[in-house]
Design an enzyme around this catalytic site. Sequence first.
Site, PDB file in Angstrom:
ATOM      1  N   ASP A 205       0.868  -1.227   0.072  1.00  0.00           N
ATOM      2  CA  ASP A 205       0.181  -0.123  -0.088  1.00  0.00           C
ATOM      3  C   ASP A 205       0.804   1.393   0.014  1.00  0.00           C
ATOM      4  O   ASP A 205       1.545   1.582   1.019  1.00  0.00           O
ATOM      5  CB  ASP A 205      -0.783  -0.194   1.207  1.00  0.00           C
ATOM      6  CG  ASP A 205      -1.812   1.054   1.268  1.00  0.00           C
ATOM      7  OD1 ASP A 205      -1.607   2.169   0.382  1.00  0.00           O
ATOM      8  OD2 ASP A 205      -2.967   1.208   1.948  1.00  0.00           O
ATOM      9  N   ASN A 230       3.892   3.875 -11.788  1.00  0.00           N
ATOM     10  CA  ASN A 230       2.754   4.129 -12.519  1.00  0.00           C
ATOM     11  C   ASN A 230       1.553   4.171 -11.357  1.00  0.00           C
ATOM     12  O   ASN A 230       0.460   4.917 -11.889  1.00  0.00           O
ATOM     13  CB  ASN A 230       2.353   3.027 -13.382  1.00  0.00           C
ATOM     14  CG  ASN A 230       0.968   2.758 -13.785  1.00  0.00           C
ATOM     15  OD1 ASN A 230       0.521   3.801 -14.793  1.00  0.00           O
ATOM     16  ND2 ASN A 230       0.216   2.125 -13.317  1.00  0.00           N
ATOM     17  N   TYR A 295      -4.827  16.598  -7.141  1.00  0.00           N
ATOM     18  CA  TYR A 295      -4.201  15.465  -8.059  1.00  0.00           C
ATOM     19  C   TYR A 295      -3.343  16.124  -9.062  1.00  0.00           C
ATOM     20  O   TYR A 295      -2.274  15.829  -9.362  1.00  0.00           O
ATOM     21  CB  TYR A 295      -5.526  14.969  -8.922  1.00  0.00           C
ATOM     22  CG  TYR A 295      -5.050  14.111  -9.962  1.00  0.00           C
ATOM     23  CD1 TYR A 295      -4.265  12.829  -9.508  1.00  0.00           C
ATOM     24  CD2 TYR A 295      -5.259  14.330 -11.215  1.00  0.00           C
ATOM     25  CE1 TYR A 295      -4.040  12.116 -10.754  1.00  0.00           C
ATOM     26  CE2 TYR A 295      -4.848  13.676 -12.323  1.00  0.00           C
ATOM     27  CZ  TYR A 295      -4.266  12.323 -12.092  1.00  0.00           C
ATOM     28  OH  TYR A 295      -3.637  11.510 -12.974  1.00  0.00           O
ATOM     29  N   LYS A 299       0.689  15.700 -10.011  1.00  0.00           N
ATOM     30  CA  LYS A 299       1.092  15.286 -11.245  1.00  0.00           C
ATOM     31  C   LYS A 299       2.219  16.223 -11.863  1.00  0.00           C
ATOM     32  O   LYS A 299       3.069  16.293 -12.686  1.00  0.00           O
ATOM     33  CB  LYS A 299       0.110  15.102 -12.334  1.00  0.00           C
ATOM     34  CG  LYS A 299      -0.788  13.987 -11.837  1.00  0.00           C
ATOM     35  CD  LYS A 299      -0.170  12.578 -12.167  1.00  0.00           C
ATOM     36  CE  LYS A 299      -0.593  11.322 -11.288  1.00  0.00           C
ATOM     37  NZ  LYS A 299       0.190  10.229 -11.816  1.00  0.00           N
TER      38      LYS A 299
HETATM   39  N1  LIG Z   1      -7.095   7.133 -16.557  1.00  0.00           N
HETATM   40  C1  LIG Z   1      -6.678   8.393 -16.753  1.00  0.00           C
HETATM   41  O1  LIG Z   1      -7.689   8.979 -17.029  1.00  0.00           O
HETATM   42  C2  LIG Z   1      -5.500   8.976 -16.358  1.00  0.00           C
HETATM   43  C3  LIG Z   1      -5.109   9.949 -17.029  1.00  0.00           C
HETATM   44  C4  LIG Z   1      -3.958  10.522 -16.857  1.00  0.00           C
HETATM   45  C5  LIG Z   1      -2.996   9.839 -15.845  1.00  0.00           C
HETATM   46  N2  LIG Z   1      -3.297   8.866 -15.366  1.00  0.00           N
HETATM   47  C6  LIG Z   1      -2.273   8.078 -14.291  1.00  0.00           C
HETATM   48  O2  LIG Z   1      -2.103   6.970 -14.741  1.00  0.00           O
HETATM   49  C7  LIG Z   1      -1.645   5.992 -13.533  1.00  0.00           C
HETATM   50  C8  LIG Z   1      -2.489   4.973 -13.663  1.00  0.00           C
HETATM   51  O3  LIG Z   1      -3.992   5.082 -13.505  1.00  0.00           O
HETATM   52  P1  LIG Z   1      -4.936   4.221 -14.241  1.00  0.00           P
HETATM   53  O4  LIG Z   1      -5.609   5.018 -15.181  1.00  0.00           O
HETATM   54  O5  LIG Z   1      -4.471   3.123 -14.860  1.00  0.00           O
HETATM   55  O6  LIG Z   1      -6.006   3.939 -13.064  1.00  0.00           O
HETATM   56  P2  LIG Z   1      -6.492   2.663 -12.371  1.00  0.00           P
HETATM   57  O7  LIG Z   1      -7.025   1.552 -13.475  1.00  0.00           O
HETATM   58  O8  LIG Z   1      -7.264   3.060 -11.267  1.00  0.00           O
HETATM   59  O9  LIG Z   1      -5.347   2.034 -11.760  1.00  0.00           O
HETATM   60  C9  LIG Z   1      -4.636   2.620 -10.587  1.00  0.00           C
HETATM   61  C10 LIG Z   1      -3.482   1.594 -10.222  1.00  0.00           C
HETATM   62  O10 LIG Z   1      -2.852   2.173  -9.046  1.00  0.00           O
HETATM   63  C11 LIG Z   1      -2.780   1.386  -7.901  1.00  0.00           C
HETATM   64  N3  LIG Z   1      -2.916   1.997  -6.615  1.00  0.00           N
HETATM   65  C12 LIG Z   1      -3.794   2.843  -6.250  1.00  0.00           C
HETATM   66  N4  LIG Z   1      -3.719   3.286  -5.058  1.00  0.00           N
HETATM   67  C13 LIG Z   1      -2.596   2.557  -4.552  1.00  0.00           C
HETATM   68  C14 LIG Z   1      -2.078   2.239  -3.285  1.00  0.00           C
HETATM   69  N5  LIG Z   1      -2.476   3.043  -2.240  1.00  0.00           N
HETATM   70  N6  LIG Z   1      -0.923   1.566  -3.217  1.00  0.00           N
HETATM   71  C15 LIG Z   1      -0.608   0.812  -4.040  1.00  0.00           C
HETATM   72  N7  LIG Z   1      -1.026   0.961  -5.407  1.00  0.00           N
HETATM   73  C16 LIG Z   1      -2.285   1.859  -5.621  1.00  0.00           C
HETATM   74  C17 LIG Z   1      -4.084   0.552  -8.268  1.00  0.00           C
HETATM   75  O11 LIG Z   1      -4.045  -0.896  -7.439  1.00  0.00           O
HETATM   76  P3  LIG Z   1      -4.645  -1.495  -6.181  1.00  0.00           P
HETATM   77  O12 LIG Z   1      -6.016  -0.678  -6.113  1.00  0.00           O
HETATM   78  O13 LIG Z   1      -4.797  -2.875  -6.600  1.00  0.00           O
HETATM   79  O14 LIG Z   1      -3.849  -0.983  -5.189  1.00  0.00           O
HETATM   80  C18 LIG Z   1      -4.017   0.252  -9.481  1.00  0.00           C
HETATM   81  O15 LIG Z   1      -3.304  -1.100 -10.108  1.00  0.00           O
HETATM   82  C19 LIG Z   1      -2.220   7.103 -12.399  1.00  0.00           C
HETATM   83  O16 LIG Z   1      -0.570   7.416 -12.026  1.00  0.00           O
HETATM   84  C20 LIG Z   1      -2.783   8.122 -12.991  1.00  0.00           C
HETATM   85  O17 LIG Z   1      -2.554   9.209 -12.283  1.00  0.00           O
HETATM   86  C21 LIG Z   1      -4.564   8.210 -15.658  1.00  0.00           C
END
Ligand SMILES: NC(=O)c1ccc[n+]([C@@H]2O[C@H](COP(=O)([O-])OP(=O)(O)OC[C@H]3O[C@@H](n4cnc5c(N)ncnc54)[C@H](OP(=O)(O)O)[C@@H]3O)[C@@H](O)[C@H]2O)c1
Length: 402
Positions: A205, A230, A295, A299
């Site tokens: 975590d 990530n 957020y 970033k």
């Molecule tokens: N989706 C978008 O629109 C978007 C846009 C720009 C940037 N991003 C960035 O892309 C990255 C990945 O996001 P995503 O879109 O793939 O979102 P996602 O589907 O919600 O995946 C987020 C990942 O982060 C992990 N995570 C969250 N909180 C955590 C914690 N406390 N400890 C360890 N792991 C944690 C989650 O795993 P668990 O829940 O299993 O811990 C999951 O594997 C992030 O950095 C996000 O800011 C996303």
Amino acid sequence: MREWLFDVFRERPWWMSAVMIFCAYMAFIYMPWDLFVKPVEVDQEVWFGILFTGAWAKILAVPHWFVYAAAVYGFRRRRSWMAFWAPAYAAQVAFGLYLWTALETGGFSGVIVGLFPALPMIALTWAFWTNRDYFDPKPLALKARYGDWALVTGASAGIGTALARQIAADGMNVVLSARREDRLRSLAAELEREYEIETRIVVADLGEVGGAAGLAEAVADLDVGLLVNNAGLGYAGRFDLLDGERLRRLVTVNCEAPLVLTHALVQGMRERGRGGVLFTGSVAGRQPLPLHAVYAATKAFDAQLGEALWAELRASNIDVLVLEPGTVETEFQEVAGEIPHRGADADQVAALGLRSLGEQPSVIAGWFNWIRANAAYRLTTRPILALVAGHHMAKQTPEELR
Ligand SMILES: NC(=O)c1ccc[n+]([C@@H]2O[C@H](COP(=O)([O-])OP(=O)(O)OC[C@H]3O[C@@H](n4cnc5c(N)ncnc54)[C@H](OP(=O)(O)O)[C@@H]3O)[C@@H](O)[C@H]2O)c1
């Protein structure tokens, strides 16, 4: 400066570099002068051999400017669309030169004489066509570049899962980390079966104090050559309405964890003389973002850290990249509490990140996001940007949290 010039001109044939320099001259010097300074009455533009004058020439100078600017970008970043557009553009210039001269000379001799001025552009068309492989995406060869092991945080969902799959497909063993063990286990089984690689699962975590340090400790016996920071999350809503503890955890996951992990793993990369670090940032980090204020701030931290490390670590042969997606269709929106909206495909975003690592300090996913981020950043003031972004974010935020 020497290093930068080396970066700009390496790998490309000299004649292509010469065309790129010409395009840069047109994009940054000639076209702005042509558009804003040259009097309308003497302005001329040629498209497909047709001569336009006066106001039409002024109007058509805008797409002309865009063509040259896009070409500079395409040459510099080896974009795949250049494989078609570079020869196509050179061919239409050759056609224009031929038509003009042939019509001006007239008769049968015009048919022959027209070829002479067109010949250099025909040769260039041929050269672009036969060298179109230059614009093909290169094989990743991550294992050859960074070694046997990669660590991907946030591997249990979305972009992280996509990144882990593509890294494994390229032959690297992968440490998969997140909180949801069941997800990690099924992904590990899939990667081992599909790509015959090794995996290790570390449930951590990263929002907990010491979470990232524990993860670094759990991989200390491996030579991790590629670190993918990530894991991340958002939390949408008006600042004073949000839960303070959840905001603190968000900052810990998005900022402290990448900082701690990078600091721990970069030491080994430096000793081995090679490595790669990818930060999943966001276009949200490019501007103040009301209703997603914390957020966006996290970033911005990732972007600043990553781009600075890109410059610091390149001499040690360590590639650093900040991948900046716009909206991507993952669990992110649900976790952040946003109103659902459409976004890009996680696989494509991940592929862009891995392809760009070692090529540049940061990459924005999607041309529209690129234009929006750059236009917004360069053409407006920060207060205007904040107000417009807030208006946009309101549409994605539940009413009770605005
Ligand atoms: N989706 C978008 O629109 C978007 C846009 C720009 C940037 N991003 C960035 O892309 C990255 C990945 O996001 P995503 O879109 O793939 O979102 P996602 O589907 O919600 O995946 C987020 C990942 O982060 C992990 N995570 C969250 N909180 C955590 C914690 N406390 N400890 C360890 N792991 C944690 C989650 O795993 P668990 O829940 O299993 O811990 C999951 O594997 C992030 O950095 C996000 O800011 C996303």
